[in-house]
Design a protein around this motif. Structure first.
Motif, mmCIF file in Angstrom:
data_model
loop_
_atom_site.group_PDB
_atom_site.id
_atom_site.type_symbol
_atom_site.label_atom_id
_atom_site.label_comp_id
_atom_site.label_asym_id
_atom_site.label_seq_id
_atom_site.Cartn_x
_atom_site.Cartn_y
_atom_site.Cartn_z
ATOM 1 N N VAL A 106 0.762 14.585 -9.119
ATOM 2 C CA VAL A 106 1.514 15.772 -9.524
ATOM 3 C C VAL A 106 2.113 15.765 -11.021
ATOM 4 O O VAL A 106 2.464 16.734 -11.499
ATOM 5 N N PHE A 107 2.466 14.901 -11.369
ATOM 6 C CA PHE A 107 2.677 14.525 -12.539
ATOM 7 C C PHE A 107 2.246 15.628 -13.539
ATOM 8 O O PHE A 107 1.766 16.084 -14.763
ATOM 9 N N ALA A 108 0.172 14.520 -13.205
ATOM 10 C CA ALA A 108 -0.734 15.686 -14.137
ATOM 11 C C ALA A 108 -1.227 16.954 -14.296
ATOM 12 O O ALA A 108 -1.566 17.884 -15.053
ATOM 13 N N ILE A 142 0.707 -1.492 0.471
ATOM 14 C CA ILE A 142 -0.513 -0.307 0.189
ATOM 15 C C ILE A 142 0.944 1.056 0.050
ATOM 16 O O ILE A 142 0.780 1.854 -0.830
ATOM 17 N N LEU A 143 1.888 1.441 0.627
ATOM 18 C CA LEU A 143 2.419 2.833 0.792
ATOM 19 C C LEU A 143 3.279 2.934 -0.925
ATOM 20 O O LEU A 143 3.417 3.606 -1.115
ATOM 21 N N SER A 144 4.097 1.673 -1.417
ATOM 22 C CA SER A 144 4.409 1.915 -3.013
ATOM 23 C C SER A 144 3.423 2.245 -3.598
ATOM 24 O O SER A 144 3.304 3.258 -4.875
ATOM 25 N N PHE A 145 1.944 2.035 -3.621
ATOM 26 C CA PHE A 145 1.317 1.884 -4.277
ATOM 27 C C PHE A 145 0.420 3.207 -4.330
ATOM 28 O O PHE A 145 0.104 4.135 -5.572
ATOM 29 N N SER A 146 0.792 3.807 -2.928
ATOM 30 C CA SER A 146 -0.210 5.159 -2.225
ATOM 31 C C SER A 146 0.915 6.412 -3.149
ATOM 32 O O SER A 146 0.666 7.311 -3.900
ATOM 33 N N LEU A 147 2.563 5.948 -2.229
ATOM 34 C CA LEU A 147 3.403 7.153 -3.887
ATOM 35 C C LEU A 147 3.015 7.237 -4.765
ATOM 36 O O LEU A 147 3.181 8.513 -5.831
ATOM 37 N N LEU A 148 2.657 6.141 -5.653
ATOM 38 C CA LEU A 148 2.470 5.677 -7.456
ATOM 39 C C LEU A 148 1.347 6.710 -8.276
ATOM 40 O O LEU A 148 1.783 7.497 -8.533
ATOM 41 N N LEU A 149 0.241 6.748 -6.968
ATOM 42 C CA LEU A 149 -0.938 7.461 -6.700
ATOM 43 C C LEU A 149 -0.594 9.040 -7.292
ATOM 44 O O LEU A 149 -1.102 9.933 -8.071
ATOM 45 N N VAL A 150 0.063 9.376 -5.755
ATOM 46 C CA VAL A 150 0.363 10.653 -5.415
ATOM 47 C C VAL A 150 1.830 11.462 -6.692
ATOM 48 O O VAL A 150 1.457 12.142 -6.983
ATOM 49 N N ALA A 151 2.157 10.111 -7.198
ATOM 50 C CA ALA A 151 2.957 11.003 -8.870
ATOM 51 C C ALA A 151 2.645 11.262 -10.162
ATOM 52 O O ALA A 151 2.725 11.916 -10.175
ATOM 53 N N SER A 152 1.268 9.924 -9.504
ATOM 54 C CA SER A 152 0.484 10.181 -11.214
ATOM 55 C C SER A 152 -0.308 11.698 -10.970
ATOM 56 O O SER A 152 -0.162 12.061 -11.902
ATOM 57 N N ALA A 191 -8.698 18.681 -10.720
ATOM 58 C CA ALA A 191 -9.567 17.505 -10.088
ATOM 59 C C ALA A 191 -8.187 16.701 -9.394
ATOM 60 O O ALA A 191 -8.641 16.503 -8.303
ATOM 61 N N ALA A 192 -6.907 16.876 -9.554
ATOM 62 C CA ALA A 192 -5.769 16.312 -9.142
ATOM 63 C C ALA A 192 -5.087 16.669 -7.808
ATOM 64 O O ALA A 192 -5.548 16.571 -6.622
ATOM 65 N N VAL A 193 -5.584 18.372 -8.053
ATOM 66 C CA VAL A 193 -4.974 19.129 -6.446
ATOM 67 C C VAL A 193 -6.785 18.168 -5.536
ATOM 68 O O VAL A 193 -5.989 18.376 -4.379
#
Length: 228
Positions: free
Chosen positions: A146-148, A134-144, A158-160
């Motif tokens: 921020v990238f958007a 869940i830690l890695s998946f959460s970081l991936l979601l946050v990164a996506s 929506a991302a904000v």
């Protein structure tokens, strides 16, 4: 709401969250249960299923339900308050589900999400599973998100709002953990950061609850042995 609208049973307009037209508390609830994009709906249901298992499993459905509704309502209220000068509308539970993801991150960062995958090519055929914490998946979601916001500049609002929903869930998860509402048995994010994991680093409140539980079980066994 969206399924009923698709079947022609209801008009979806009164249930949509509208921006720039004042505050509508009833829509803070109704808009959470609708979505106008099939792919997003499928993704939300997948995330709700995955993180819901971790969150509901630790607090029970009676507490889980108001937490989910509260995250959805607060997210909708925040959107209408922040976007009073922007005209538009929205549907969906994305912010609430991201909030649940943040709670799961606090309570069970090392729990794994098991993904199934299949590579179907003439030269290479492979089917298997992949475990992601869940830690890695959460970081991936946050990164996506921020990238958007910074690179794609696609639906940045929506991302904000999603990230703000995550921050709300993070604060709620930490508060419930500190108050002893949930027993993470030393597997929570704070314990993992401190270098420990498991019951050896559990809080005094959790240890006290476990001790009382053992005493209660002991008394029940004695009564059973006495035929009472």
């Amino acid at each position: 709401v969206d399924w009923a609208a698709a079947l022609g049973c209801v008009v979806v307009g009164p249930y949509v969250l509208t921006d720039g037209r004042g505050l509508h508390p009833r829509r803070w609830v109704t808009s959470t249960f609708g979505d106008d994009v099939l792919l997003r709906r499928v993704g939300n249901m997948f995330l709700l299923w995955v993180v819901g298992l971790s969150v509901e499993g630790k607090m029970g459905w009676r507490r889980f339900l108001p937490v989910f509704l509260g995250l959805g309502m607060l997210g909708s209220a925040r959107e209408q308050l922040c976007l009073q000068n922007v005209h538009g509308s929205s549907l969906g539970a994305s912010a609430a589900i991201v909030g649940l993801m943040a709670i799961a991150l606090v309570w069970a960062p090392r729990n794994e999400i098991i993904f199934a995958y299949g590579l179907l090519f003439s030269a290479l055929t492979r089917v298997g599973t992949l475990g992601v914490t869940i830690l890695s998946f959460s970081l991936l979601l946050v990164a996506s998100e921020v990238f958007a916001i910074w690179w794609l500049d696609v639906n940045a609002i929506a991302a904000v709002l999603h990230l703000l929903g995550g921050m709300l869930g993070l604060g709620l998860g930490l508060t419930l953990l500190k108050q002893g509402v949930v027993d993470c048995e030393g597997w929570d994010l704070l314990s993992v950061w401190a270098g420990g994991s498991g019951p050896s680093v559990e809080s005094g409140s959790a240890s006290s609850k476990r001790s009382k539980r053992r005493k209660t079980v002991g008394r029940v066994r004695k009564l059973i042995e006495q035929g009472k």
